[in-house]
Design a protein around this motif. Structure first.
Motif, PDB file in Angstrom:
ATOM      1  N   ALA A 272       0.829  -1.207   0.000  1.00  0.00           N
ATOM      2  CA  ALA A 272       0.000   0.000   0.000  1.00  0.00           C
ATOM      3  C   ALA A 272       0.862   1.254   0.000  1.00  0.00           C
ATOM      4  CB  ALA A 272      -0.928  -0.010   1.211  1.00  0.00           C
ATOM      5  N   ALA A 273       1.942   1.237   0.777  1.00  0.00           N
ATOM      6  CA  ALA A 273       2.828   2.397   0.830  1.00  0.00           C
ATOM      7  C   ALA A 273       3.461   2.664  -0.529  1.00  0.00           C
ATOM      8  CB  ALA A 273       3.906   2.175   1.885  1.00  0.00           C
ATOM      9  N   GLU A 274       3.865   1.591  -1.229  1.00  0.00           N
ATOM     10  CA  GLU A 274       4.488   1.776  -2.535  1.00  0.00           C
ATOM     11  C   GLU A 274       3.466   2.237  -3.569  1.00  0.00           C
ATOM     12  OE1 GLU A 274       7.696   1.777  -2.570  1.00  0.00           O
ATOM     13  OE2 GLU A 274       7.537   1.201  -0.473  1.00  0.00           O
ATOM     14  N   LEU A 275       2.230   1.764  -3.481  1.00  0.00           N
ATOM     15  CA  LEU A 275       1.191   2.257  -4.377  1.00  0.00           C
ATOM     16  C   LEU A 275       0.986   3.749  -4.182  1.00  0.00           C
ATOM     17  CD1 LEU A 275      -1.562  -0.534  -4.249  1.00  0.00           C
ATOM     18  CD2 LEU A 275      -0.050   0.012  -6.158  1.00  0.00           C
ATOM     19  N   ASN A 276       0.963   4.177  -2.927  1.00  0.00           N
ATOM     20  CA  ASN A 276       0.802   5.595  -2.633  1.00  0.00           C
ATOM     21  C   ASN A 276       2.005   6.402  -3.133  1.00  0.00           C
ATOM     22  OD1 ASN A 276       0.917   7.798   0.141  1.00  0.00           O
ATOM     23  ND2 ASN A 276      -0.640   7.854  -1.456  1.00  0.00           N
ATOM     24  N   LYS A 277       3.182   5.797  -3.084  1.00  0.00           N
ATOM     25  CA  LYS A 277       4.389   6.500  -3.530  1.00  0.00           C
ATOM     26  C   LYS A 277       4.354   6.794  -5.029  1.00  0.00           C
ATOM     27  CE  LYS A 277       8.322   5.197  -1.830  1.00  0.00           C
ATOM     28  NZ  LYS A 277       9.570   4.425  -1.567  1.00  0.00           N
ATOM     29  N   ILE A 278       3.749   5.886  -5.825  1.00  0.00           N
ATOM     30  CA  ILE A 278       3.717   6.097  -7.278  1.00  0.00           C
ATOM     31  C   ILE A 278       2.496   6.899  -7.716  1.00  0.00           C
ATOM     32  CG2 ILE A 278       4.993   3.969  -7.706  1.00  0.00           C
ATOM     33  CD1 ILE A 278       2.384   2.638  -8.499  1.00  0.00           C
ATOM     34  N   GLY A 279       1.741   7.433  -6.752  1.00  0.00           N
ATOM     35  CA  GLY A 279       0.657   8.347  -7.103  1.00  0.00           C
ATOM     36  C   GLY A 279      -0.746   7.858  -6.856  1.00  0.00           C
ATOM     37  N   VAL A 280      -0.913   6.606  -6.417  1.00  0.00           N
ATOM     38  CA  VAL A 280      -2.252   6.099  -6.120  1.00  0.00           C
ATOM     39  C   VAL A 280      -2.742   6.715  -4.815  1.00  0.00           C
ATOM     40  CG1 VAL A 280      -3.621   4.027  -5.658  1.00  0.00           C
ATOM     41  CG2 VAL A 280      -1.748   3.944  -7.310  1.00  0.00           C
ATOM     42  N   SER A 281      -4.001   7.114  -4.772  1.00  0.00           N
ATOM     43  CA  SER A 281      -4.567   7.695  -3.560  1.00  0.00           C
ATOM     44  C   SER A 281      -4.389   6.749  -2.379  1.00  0.00           C
ATOM     45  CB  SER A 281      -6.054   7.989  -3.762  1.00  0.00           C
ATOM     46  OG  SER A 281      -6.674   8.349  -2.540  1.00  0.00           O
ATOM     47  N   TYR A 282      -4.017   7.299  -1.223  1.00  0.00           N
ATOM     48  CA  TYR A 282      -3.781   6.426  -0.068  1.00  0.00           C
ATOM     49  C   TYR A 282      -5.060   5.750   0.395  1.00  0.00           C
ATOM     50  CZ  TYR A 282      -5.681   9.826   3.318  1.00  0.00           C
ATOM     51  OH  TYR A 282      -6.497  10.658   4.035  1.00  0.00           O
ATOM     52  N   ARG A 283      -6.219   6.309   0.077  1.00  0.00           N
ATOM     53  CA  ARG A 283      -7.483   5.647   0.415  1.00  0.00           C
ATOM     54  C   ARG A 283      -7.624   4.343  -0.374  1.00  0.00           C
ATOM     55  NH1 ARG A 283      -8.191  11.028  -0.305  1.00  0.00           N
ATOM     56  NH2 ARG A 283      -8.994  12.263   1.457  1.00  0.00           N
ATOM     57  N   ILE A 284      -7.327   4.410  -1.683  1.00  0.00           N
ATOM     58  CA  ILE A 284      -7.381   3.204  -2.513  1.00  0.00           C
ATOM     59  C   ILE A 284      -6.294   2.218  -2.101  1.00  0.00           C
ATOM     60  CG2 ILE A 284      -7.184   2.328  -4.870  1.00  0.00           C
ATOM     61  CD1 ILE A 284      -8.295   4.973  -5.852  1.00  0.00           C
ATOM     62  N   ALA A 285      -5.096   2.740  -1.843  1.00  0.00           N
ATOM     63  CA  ALA A 285      -3.979   1.877  -1.443  1.00  0.00           C
ATOM     64  C   ALA A 285      -4.286   1.148  -0.144  1.00  0.00           C
ATOM     65  CB  ALA A 285      -2.708   2.707  -1.307  1.00  0.00           C
ATOM     66  N   TYR A 286      -4.891   1.847   0.798  1.00  0.00           N
ATOM     67  CA  TYR A 286      -5.215   1.221   2.074  1.00  0.00           C
ATOM     68  C   TYR A 286      -6.314   0.177   1.902  1.00  0.00           C
ATOM     69  CZ  TYR A 286      -5.145   1.072   7.154  1.00  0.00           C
ATOM     70  OH  TYR A 286      -4.968   0.673   8.444  1.00  0.00           O
TER      71      TYR A 286
ATOM     72  N   ASP B 288     -17.135  -3.226  11.483  1.00  0.00           N
ATOM     73  CA  ASP B 288     -16.265  -2.837  12.608  1.00  0.00           C
ATOM     74  C   ASP B 288     -15.058  -2.036  12.119  1.00  0.00           C
ATOM     75  OD1 ASP B 288     -17.950  -4.110  14.348  1.00  0.00           O
ATOM     76  OD2 ASP B 288     -16.778  -5.980  14.404  1.00  0.00           O
ATOM     77  N   ILE B 289     -14.433  -2.494  11.031  1.00  0.00           N
ATOM     78  CA  ILE B 289     -13.266  -1.792  10.505  1.00  0.00           C
ATOM     79  C   ILE B 289     -13.648  -0.407  10.010  1.00  0.00           C
ATOM     80  CG2 ILE B 289     -11.522  -1.815   8.682  1.00  0.00           C
ATOM     81  CD1 ILE B 289     -11.477  -4.850   8.894  1.00  0.00           C
ATOM     82  N   SER B 290     -14.797  -0.303   9.325  1.00  0.00           N
ATOM     83  CA  SER B 290     -15.240   1.001   8.818  1.00  0.00           C
ATOM     84  C   SER B 290     -15.489   1.981   9.954  1.00  0.00           C
ATOM     85  CB  SER B 290     -16.511   0.827   7.977  1.00  0.00           C
ATOM     86  OG  SER B 290     -16.278  -0.015   6.870  1.00  0.00           O
ATOM     87  N   ARG B 291     -16.129   1.531  11.023  1.00  0.00           N
ATOM     88  CA  ARG B 291     -16.390   2.404  12.170  1.00  0.00           C
ATOM     89  C   ARG B 291     -15.077   2.818  12.852  1.00  0.00           C
ATOM     90  NH1 ARG B 291     -21.783   2.412  13.859  1.00  0.00           N
ATOM     91  NH2 ARG B 291     -23.106   0.887  12.776  1.00  0.00           N
ATOM     92  N   SER B 292     -14.149   1.882  12.970  1.00  0.00           N
ATOM     93  CA  SER B 292     -12.863   2.207  13.592  1.00  0.00           C
ATOM     94  C   SER B 292     -12.102   3.241  12.767  1.00  0.00           C
ATOM     95  CB  SER B 292     -12.019   0.943  13.746  1.00  0.00           C
ATOM     96  OG  SER B 292     -12.674  -0.008  14.557  1.00  0.00           O
ATOM     97  N   MET B 293     -12.125   3.101  11.458  1.00  0.00           N
ATOM     98  CA  MET B 293     -11.431   4.057  10.598  1.00  0.00           C
ATOM     99  C   MET B 293     -12.101   5.426  10.639  1.00  0.00           C
ATOM    100  SD  MET B 293     -10.623   1.501   7.386  1.00  0.00           S
ATOM    101  CE  MET B 293      -9.797   2.742   6.410  1.00  0.00           C
TER     102      MET B 293
ATOM    103  N   PHE C 165      -9.990   8.664   9.360  1.00  0.00           N
ATOM    104  CA  PHE C 165      -9.295   8.209   8.166  1.00  0.00           C
ATOM    105  C   PHE C 165      -9.886   8.896   6.936  1.00  0.00           C
ATOM    106  CE2 PHE C 165      -8.747   5.396   4.516  1.00  0.00           C
ATOM    107  CZ  PHE C 165      -7.390   5.144   4.563  1.00  0.00           C
ATOM    108  N   GLY C 166      -9.010   9.415   6.058  1.00  0.00           N
ATOM    109  CA  GLY C 166      -9.447  10.096   4.851  1.00  0.00           C
ATOM    110  C   GLY C 166      -9.676  11.580   5.015  1.00  0.00           C
ATOM    111  N   LYS C 167      -9.452  12.096   6.225  1.00  0.00           N
ATOM    112  CA  LYS C 167      -9.680  13.516   6.463  1.00  0.00           C
ATOM    113  C   LYS C 167      -8.627  14.360   5.763  1.00  0.00           C
ATOM    114  CE  LYS C 167     -11.634  17.072   8.513  1.00  0.00           C
ATOM    115  NZ  LYS C 167     -13.003  17.510   8.184  1.00  0.00           N
ATOM    116  N   GLU C 168      -7.369  13.932   5.834  1.00  0.00           N
ATOM    117  CA  GLU C 168      -6.276  14.676   5.220  1.00  0.00           C
ATOM    118  C   GLU C 168      -6.004  14.160   3.808  1.00  0.00           C
ATOM    119  OE1 GLU C 168      -5.116  17.213   6.754  1.00  0.00           O
ATOM    120  OE2 GLU C 168      -6.111  16.814   8.677  1.00  0.00           O
TER     121      GLU C 168
END
Length: 243
Positions: free
Chosen positions: A115-129, A189-194, A199-202
């Protein structure tokens, strides 16, 4: 390498080369059979069904592809031809090399690093996560399936090979329904925790796991480029996708 366009690869020589690459990859990865046996059996049954259905619904498709007919057995629309056998062998060979490569990717890739490498090449961190969560959830689903299956058998529901096929299918359907509801509950549960962690605010985020390119990464990347270029050359030399 799992992302090579296998739809354009109908050259038997090229497919044999990819199978050799797959065997080398499995050897280097050191993946144990017991971890992947269930998936391999499932995909193997699906592949055989696919081959049978191809012959049932398009028994002369190979003839139309190779523009030649060499009858081996029988006559009429369902006559067994050499061209059909070659085409269906190609289909099976695609499963033989693509499934192990996919398993290598799934079982040797750290989801957080990916996920970190996907974000590094320009993929949105929301999609990468989201991709990282999906990869991380696959082993959990397998473990939950085994746990539910053992619970069913502990209650006296026989699902072994000695049980009738109808009973085994019914038991598998019950396991899948339980697994579906558990998966939906976990997703909630995961959606509520995020959401609670904003998550996704910034627009950007930092990553705990992050890797830099090393020599082995460059070797694999160059190998992928060579395989793609080799297929392009074969298509140009043979004037088509077939040999």
């Amino acid at each position: 390498m799992p992302f090579i366009d296998i739809g354009a690869s109908f050259d038997l020589r090229y497919l044999l080369l990819l199978i050799v690459v797959t065997i080398v990859g499995l050897t280097v990865a050191g993946i144990r059979w017991r971890y992947v046996s269930a998936v391999v059996y499932f995909v193997g049954v699906f592949a055989l069904m696919n081959v049978v259905l191809i012959y049932v619904f398009a028994p002369q498709y190979g003839v139309s592809l190779f523009h030649h007919k060499t009858a081996l057995l029988g006559s009429g629309p369902y006559a067994l031809t050499l061209e059909q056998l070659v085409y269906e062998s190609i289909v099976l060979m695609k499963y033989v090399f693509s499934l192990p490569l996919a398993l290598i990717f799934l079982l040797t890739t750290n989801p957080s690093e990916f996920a970190a490498e996907l974000n590094k090449i320009g993929v949105s961190y929301r999609i990468a996560y989201a991709v990282a969560l999906t990869l991380r959830y696959i082993p959990d689903v397998q473990q939950e399936f085994v746990t539910i299956s053992h619970a069913q058998q502990a209650r006296g529901y026989d699902m072994s090979k000695k049980a009738p096929l109808v009973q085994r299918v019914r038991g598998a359907a019950g396991i899948l329904m339980s697994l579906l509801f558990l998966s939906l509950a976990r997703i909630d549960d995961i959606s509520r925790s995020m959401d609670l962690r904003r998550f996704g605010k910034e627009k950007r985020r930092s990553w705990y796991y992050q890797q830099t390119f090393r020599r082995n990464d460059w070797v694999v990347l160059v190998g992928m480029v060579v395989l793609v270029l080799l297929e392009v050359v074969l298509i140009r030399v043979t004037d088509g996708r077939f040999w």
